[in-house]
Design a protein around this motif. Structure first.
Motif, mmCIF file in Angstrom:
data_model
loop_
_atom_site.group_PDB
_atom_site.id
_atom_site.type_symbol
_atom_site.label_atom_id
_atom_site.label_comp_id
_atom_site.label_asym_id
_atom_site.label_seq_id
_atom_site.Cartn_x
_atom_site.Cartn_y
_atom_site.Cartn_z
ATOM 1 N N GLU A 195 33.274 22.089 42.045
ATOM 2 C CA GLU A 195 34.385 20.962 42.730
ATOM 3 C C GLU A 195 32.896 20.061 43.585
ATOM 4 O O GLU A 195 32.844 19.547 43.150
ATOM 5 C CB GLU A 195 35.149 21.286 43.807
ATOM 6 C CG GLU A 195 35.966 19.989 44.363
ATOM 7 C CD GLU A 195 36.361 20.449 45.698
ATOM 8 O OE1 GLU A 195 37.039 19.688 46.053
ATOM 9 O OE2 GLU A 195 36.908 21.453 45.040
ATOM 10 N N PHE A 196 31.817 21.026 44.035
ATOM 11 C CA PHE A 196 30.690 20.643 44.971
ATOM 12 C C PHE A 196 30.306 19.859 43.851
ATOM 13 O O PHE A 196 29.429 18.823 43.726
ATOM 14 C CB PHE A 196 30.217 22.354 45.081
ATOM 15 C CG PHE A 196 28.627 21.243 46.246
ATOM 16 C CD1 PHE A 196 28.686 21.776 47.180
ATOM 17 C CD2 PHE A 196 27.844 21.862 45.564
ATOM 18 C CE1 PHE A 196 26.999 20.767 47.605
ATOM 19 C CE2 PHE A 196 26.228 21.006 45.550
ATOM 20 C CZ PHE A 196 26.814 20.785 47.091
ATOM 21 N N LEU A 197 29.609 20.627 42.342
ATOM 22 C CA LEU A 197 28.990 20.109 42.279
ATOM 23 C C LEU A 197 29.259 18.669 41.070
ATOM 24 O O LEU A 197 28.713 17.032 41.305
ATOM 25 C CB LEU A 197 28.953 20.741 40.214
ATOM 26 C CG LEU A 197 27.400 22.422 40.953
ATOM 27 C CD1 LEU A 197 27.728 23.206 39.288
ATOM 28 C CD2 LEU A 197 26.153 21.203 41.835
ATOM 29 N N GLY A 198 30.934 18.168 41.767
ATOM 30 C CA GLY A 198 31.480 17.209 40.621
ATOM 31 C C GLY A 198 31.520 16.007 41.538
ATOM 32 O O GLY A 198 31.228 15.074 41.611
ATOM 33 N N ALA A 199 31.225 16.816 42.621
ATOM 34 C CA ALA A 199 31.410 15.596 43.594
ATOM 35 C C ALA A 199 30.197 15.341 44.530
ATOM 36 O O ALA A 199 29.855 13.849 44.767
ATOM 37 C CB ALA A 199 32.072 16.161 44.837
ATOM 38 N N HIS A 200 28.873 16.015 43.999
ATOM 39 C CA HIS A 200 27.114 15.898 44.472
ATOM 40 C C HIS A 200 26.309 15.283 43.590
ATOM 41 O O HIS A 200 25.393 15.010 43.382
ATOM 42 C CB HIS A 200 27.128 16.633 44.993
ATOM 43 C CG HIS A 200 27.533 17.226 46.250
ATOM 44 N ND1 HIS A 200 28.441 17.915 46.754
ATOM 45 C CD2 HIS A 200 27.353 16.617 47.397
ATOM 46 C CE1 HIS A 200 29.282 17.666 47.586
ATOM 47 N NE2 HIS A 200 27.824 17.123 48.796
#
Length: 245
Positions: free
Chosen positions: A205-210
């Motif tokens: 989720e973090f990588l997708g958002a950033h």
């Protein structure tokens, strides 16, 4: 006293090793002293002298222009001061001040300091101590910002260090992710890769958002332990967004 230590380390330096290291770690000076000798001489030198302010003196070595002297300071903190309670999580402010004035200001000694000293102080520390280091993510000093995450890299795959830590770590990582300097980006790649061992969903989720602010290198490293399909999707998304821009 520091001059004596520097001469001891230089005396057993290897010119070939010095040349190799100075080519590998750009803008850093070396004697070419093997790590085993650096540690041995550092501990022997320390025990042979009196120290009015042990923590301050060891930290001062971290600002020496030659790497092996910096590593000697780290060895002293790791092998002597921390086991003897001469340095603990109450000293985080002193560690921050040392780095703010130039200690461990290259990727090599910064990372050694993180995994040999900060890691030991953070492992089992209080929530307050954890948050004090995570707050370093707000610093404009590159190596302090990097250390705000890398200090926890060896803990992340094993357990949540304190209640709610994972959410607070992700918040700090979000701040670091917005910094385009390479060693901020690589700190994301390294630490998120380790966190993914325990919390792959949070990392995905973090990588997708950033994705828009992360380098390909950061995403490649952070996603190494994720499921192949998720990893490939993140890399495709990154390539697509970069081509659009």
């Amino acid at each position: 006293m520091t001059t004596d230590l520097a001469h001891m380390l230089e005396a057993v330096g290897d010119p070939a090793k010095r040349a190799w290291w100075e080519n590998y770690v750009k803008d850093a000076a070396f004697y070419g002293t093997p790590m085993e000798d650096t540690r041995r001489l550092a501990l022997s030198w320390w025990h042979s002298n009196d120290h009015e302010d042990p923590a301050g003196e060891a930290l001062a070595l971290g600002s020496h222009p030659v790497t092996e002297v910096r590593l000697a300071g780290i060895a002293i903190m790791e092998r002597i001061l921390i086991p003897d309670n001469g340095l603990d999580s109450n000293d985080i402010g002193r560690l921050h001040s040392a780095m703010a004035t130039g200690a461990f200001d290259d990727w090599n000694t910064c990372d050694w300091f993180c995994v040999k000293v900060l890691h030991r102080l953070m492992d089992g520390a209080s929530t307050t101590a954890h948050d004090e280091v995570l707050a370093w993510s707000q610093s404009e000093v590159l190596w302090i910002k990097r250390a705000s995450l890398v200090a926890f890299v060896n803990i992340l795959p094993k357990r949540e260090p304190s209640s709610g830590f994972d959410d607070r770590f992700v918040a700090a990582a979000s701040t670091v992710a917005n910094d385009q300097r390479r060693f901020c980006q690589t700190s994301i790649g390294w630490t998120m890769r380790e966190l993914s061992v325990r919390k792959p969903g949070i990392v995905s989720e973090f990588l997708g958002a950033h994705t828009p602010v992360l380098s390909r290198e950061a995403i490649t490293n952070a996603s190494k332990k994720l499921a192949p399909a998720i990893r490939e999707g993140l890399l495709r998304a990154h390539a697509s967004q970069r081509s659009e821009n």
